[in-house]
Scaffold this active site. Sequence first.
Site, PDB file in Angstrom:
ATOM      1  N   ARG A   1      -0.382   6.647  -6.907  1.00 26.95           N
ATOM      2  CA  ARG A   1      -1.234   6.771  -5.933  1.00 26.95           C
ATOM      3  C   ARG A   1      -1.642   7.115  -5.059  1.00 26.95           C
ATOM      4  O   ARG A   1      -0.225   7.812  -4.515  1.00 26.95           O
ATOM      5  CB  ARG A   1      -1.611   5.188  -6.081  1.00 26.95           C
ATOM      6  CG  ARG A   1      -0.364   4.607  -5.771  1.00 26.95           C
ATOM      7  CD  ARG A   1      -0.663   3.030  -4.530  1.00 26.95           C
ATOM      8  NE  ARG A   1       0.864   2.896  -3.840  1.00 26.95           N
ATOM      9  CZ  ARG A   1       1.107   3.239  -2.692  1.00 26.95           C
ATOM     10  NH1 ARG A   1       1.025   4.864  -1.878  1.00 26.95           N
ATOM     11  NH2 ARG A   1       2.484   3.022  -2.202  1.00 26.95           N
ATOM     12  N   GLY A   2      -2.818   7.830  -4.538  1.00 31.71           N
ATOM     13  CA  GLY A   2      -2.537   8.079  -2.882  1.00 31.71           C
ATOM     14  C   GLY A   2      -1.879   7.300  -2.303  1.00 31.71           C
ATOM     15  O   GLY A   2      -1.516   6.332  -1.805  1.00 31.71           O
TER      16      GLY A   2
ATOM     17  N   CYS B   1       3.031   2.981   4.685  1.00 36.75           N
ATOM     18  CA  CYS B   1       2.006   3.629   5.160  1.00 36.75           C
ATOM     19  C   CYS B   1       1.807   4.794   6.026  1.00 36.75           C
ATOM     20  O   CYS B   1       1.204   5.708   6.780  1.00 36.75           O
ATOM     21  CB  CYS B   1       0.716   3.346   4.972  1.00 36.75           C
ATOM     22  SG  CYS B   1       0.299   2.005   4.704  1.00 36.75           S
TER      23      CYS B   1
END
Length: 220
Positions: A76-77, A185
């Site tokens: 995924r991103g 993140c």
Amino acid sequence: MTAPSANPPLEWIVSEGRTPYAEALSAMESRVAAIRAGTAAERVWLVEHDPTYTAGTSARPEDLREARFPTFAAGRGGQWTYHGPGQRTGYVMLDLTRPHGSVAARDVRAYVHGLEEWLIRAIDRFNIRAERREGRVGLWVSNRATGGEDKIAAIGVRVTRWVSWHGVALNVDPDLTHFGGIVPCGISEYGVTSLHAQGVPATMEEADSALRAAWSEVFG
């Protein structure tokens, strides 16, 4: 004889227990291919995982501070994310060639905005105000103790031939110390929180109900 619907109803699935991450990846990939082929319905799939670190396509090796748990390349991103017990992960598989509620067709930015709005509305049902922040992925809430902000939900998506997969992760009551093995993140200057840490002792079932109710407000 009634002709079959061109767009079968969305499937909303909640898996009991814990779903192995590798199994989830394989199941999503199969379902995405079937949606693209027109042989399966779109799906929102709610799961819990065993403690796992997943790396998005932008993940930096140095942001895995301590490999306490199995790690996976998610595809995924985004960057590093933790999944584990007490966190509701929602995998969203939609045909983005058509509109969904307020989300326009073939608009990935609008789709991500829709996922954010879905979470904001679900979290609001617990009287918690979650907000977007420019330059920071996910949803954020105020930290009254520090005057700063903490992340309560993460978003990471992949779109393959206009079919979405991966999705969101809402912290209901995970062990927040498990996030310490990564830079979540890629953002190190902010913390991570949960519904329970915000003083809301919600059950997973209550979180699921909030997500289900908020879905129709955004995606129709």
